[in-house]
Motif scaffolding. Structure first.
Motif, PDB file in Angstrom:
ATOM      1  N   UNK A   1      -7.457   4.336  20.218  1.00  0.00           N
ATOM      2  CA  UNK A   1      -6.326   4.920  20.649  1.00  0.00           C
ATOM      3  C   UNK A   1      -5.304   5.168  18.932  1.00  0.00           C
ATOM      4  N   UNK A   2      -5.226   4.198  18.354  1.00  0.00           N
ATOM      5  CA  UNK A   2      -4.526   4.678  16.955  1.00  0.00           C
ATOM      6  C   UNK A   2      -5.164   3.663  15.940  1.00  0.00           C
ATOM      7  N   UNK A   3      -4.382   3.898  14.695  1.00  0.00           N
ATOM      8  CA  UNK A   3      -4.613   3.056  13.639  1.00  0.00           C
ATOM      9  C   UNK A   3      -3.321   2.812  13.256  1.00  0.00           C
ATOM     10  N   UNK A   4      -3.101   1.253  12.531  1.00  0.00           N
ATOM     11  CA  UNK A   4      -1.661   1.132  12.225  1.00  0.00           C
ATOM     12  C   UNK A   4      -1.901   0.408  10.788  1.00  0.00           C
ATOM     13  N   UNK A   5      -0.933   0.544  10.008  1.00  0.00           N
ATOM     14  CA  UNK A   5      -0.944  -0.428   8.854  1.00  0.00           C
ATOM     15  C   UNK A   5       0.692  -0.966   8.542  1.00  0.00           C
ATOM     16  N   UNK A   6       0.639  -1.806   7.766  1.00  0.00           N
ATOM     17  CA  UNK A   6       2.117  -2.284   7.375  1.00  0.00           C
ATOM     18  C   UNK A   6       2.164  -2.172   5.702  1.00  0.00           C
ATOM     19  N   UNK A   7       3.110  -1.082   5.614  1.00  0.00           N
ATOM     20  CA  UNK A   7       3.026  -0.583   4.272  1.00  0.00           C
ATOM     21  C   UNK A   7       4.296  -1.291   3.631  1.00  0.00           C
TER      22      UNK A   7
ATOM     23  N   UNK B   1       5.920  -0.675   9.180  1.00  0.00           N
ATOM     24  CA  UNK B   1       4.826  -0.503  10.156  1.00  0.00           C
ATOM     25  C   UNK B   1       4.668   1.188  10.311  1.00  0.00           C
ATOM     26  N   UNK B   2       3.341   1.815   9.843  1.00  0.00           N
ATOM     27  CA  UNK B   2       2.920   2.947  10.318  1.00  0.00           C
ATOM     28  C   UNK B   2       1.955   3.015  11.155  1.00  0.00           C
ATOM     29  N   UNK B   3       2.015   4.021  12.363  1.00  0.00           N
ATOM     30  CA  UNK B   3       0.995   4.053  13.281  1.00  0.00           C
ATOM     31  C   UNK B   3       0.551   5.770  13.354  1.00  0.00           C
TER      32      UNK B   3
ATOM     33  N   UNK C   1      -7.052  14.801   3.831  1.00  0.00           N
ATOM     34  CA  UNK C   1      -6.226  13.742   3.964  1.00  0.00           C
ATOM     35  C   UNK C   1      -6.534  12.403   3.817  1.00  0.00           C
ATOM     36  N   UNK C   2      -5.675  11.477   3.527  1.00  0.00           N
ATOM     37  CA  UNK C   2      -6.255  10.149   3.197  1.00  0.00           C
ATOM     38  C   UNK C   2      -5.933   9.193   4.694  1.00  0.00           C
ATOM     39  N   UNK C   3      -6.910   8.323   4.590  1.00  0.00           N
ATOM     40  CA  UNK C   3      -6.712   7.506   5.579  1.00  0.00           C
ATOM     41  C   UNK C   3      -5.501   6.463   5.294  1.00  0.00           C
ATOM     42  N   UNK C   4      -4.961   6.248   6.500  1.00  0.00           N
ATOM     43  CA  UNK C   4      -3.760   5.157   6.155  1.00  0.00           C
ATOM     44  C   UNK C   4      -4.252   3.796   5.670  1.00  0.00           C
TER      45      UNK C   4
ATOM     46  N   UNK D   1      -6.998  -2.658   4.664  1.00  0.00           N
ATOM     47  CA  UNK D   1      -6.542  -3.396   5.934  1.00  0.00           C
ATOM     48  C   UNK D   1      -5.858  -2.371   6.725  1.00  0.00           C
ATOM     49  N   UNK D   2      -6.386  -2.543   8.207  1.00  0.00           N
ATOM     50  CA  UNK D   2      -5.801  -1.716   9.062  1.00  0.00           C
ATOM     51  C   UNK D   2      -5.970  -2.367  10.584  1.00  0.00           C
ATOM     52  N   UNK D   3      -5.134  -1.935  11.505  1.00  0.00           N
ATOM     53  CA  UNK D   3      -5.204  -2.371  12.894  1.00  0.00           C
ATOM     54  C   UNK D   3      -5.593  -1.237  13.727  1.00  0.00           C
ATOM     55  N   UNK D   4      -6.362  -1.622  14.730  1.00  0.00           N
ATOM     56  CA  UNK D   4      -6.736  -0.615  15.690  1.00  0.00           C
ATOM     57  C   UNK D   4      -6.329  -1.056  17.122  1.00  0.00           C
ATOM     58  N   UNK D   5      -5.749  -0.148  18.103  1.00  0.00           N
ATOM     59  CA  UNK D   5      -5.416  -0.459  19.447  1.00  0.00           C
ATOM     60  C   UNK D   5      -6.855   0.063  20.185  1.00  0.00           C
ATOM     61  N   UNK D   6      -7.542  -0.551  20.822  1.00  0.00           N
ATOM     62  CA  UNK D   6      -8.624  -0.415  21.519  1.00  0.00           C
ATOM     63  C   UNK D   6      -8.418  -0.611  22.848  1.00  0.00           C
TER      64      UNK D   6
END
Length: 177
Positions: free
Chosen positions: A103-109, A114-116, A139-142, A149-154
């Motif tokens: 669904x998404x990708x999230x990082x903690x900058x 938090x950026x999603x 574009x760069x990946x977050x 390091x990143x999170x995904x909502x699956x």
């Protein structure tokens, strides 16, 4: 030759909402503008108004999606991953091949918090389209902002598929436990 009727205001927004609610696939702004016989910019404004009314519409790289209600919602899980950009395709293919929607990708900058970003890919074709857009726009990946390091909502049709996805990511050395 008969000219198509231009839908106006609330009538157009009602039709757009119905199209999104009944579509099994994302619908692009261009497709919506053609259906309503208005410019894409008018559609962007309409979507903004619908979101302001708390309609659960999200913009993805494939188009607009109306989010399912709680009663039809599939099991979800948030996972932590780490890899360099060269493994993004491998990671996404591994997940969609199991039957997972990413669904998404999230990082903690460290500065912005938090950026999603919405991804919404469920097939190899959608993964390829997403990666092509990333490449075409330079574009760069977050995750490049956070040492990979990143999170995904699956999302999946069952908890068992989510378990299988975690196992596969762990075996690939991508999952952060």
């Amino acid at each position: 030759m008969m000219e198509r009727k231009k839908l106006l205001g609330e009538e157009r927004r009602t039709k757009l909402l119905h199209i999104l609610q009944t579509s099994a696939q994302p619908v692009t702004g261009t497709e919506l503008s053609q259906m309503a016989n208005v410019s894409r910019q008018v559609i962007v404004g309409d979507i903004t108004l619908l979101k302001a009314r708390n309609e659960p519409i999200i913009a993805t790289s494939q188009g607009y999606i109306f989010l399912a209600t709680e009663s039809t919602k599939k099991p979800e899980r948030t996972i932590a991953c780490q890899h360099d950009p060269s493994r993004a395709q491998e990671e996404l293919y591994l997940l969609v091949d199991i039957g997972i929607t990413v669904k998404d990708v999230k990082i903690e900058h460290p500065v912005y918090g938090d950026l999603t970003a919405s991804i919404m890919v469920s097939s190899r074709k959608e993964v390829q389209q997403f990666l092509s857009r990333v490449s075409a726009t330079n574009a760069s990946f977050l995750s490049e902002l956070t040492s990979g390091i990143h999170l995904h909502t699956l999302s999946a049709s069952s908890e068992e598929l989510l378990d299988e996805a975690e196992t596969a990511l762990r075996e690939a050395g991508i999952l952060v436990d």
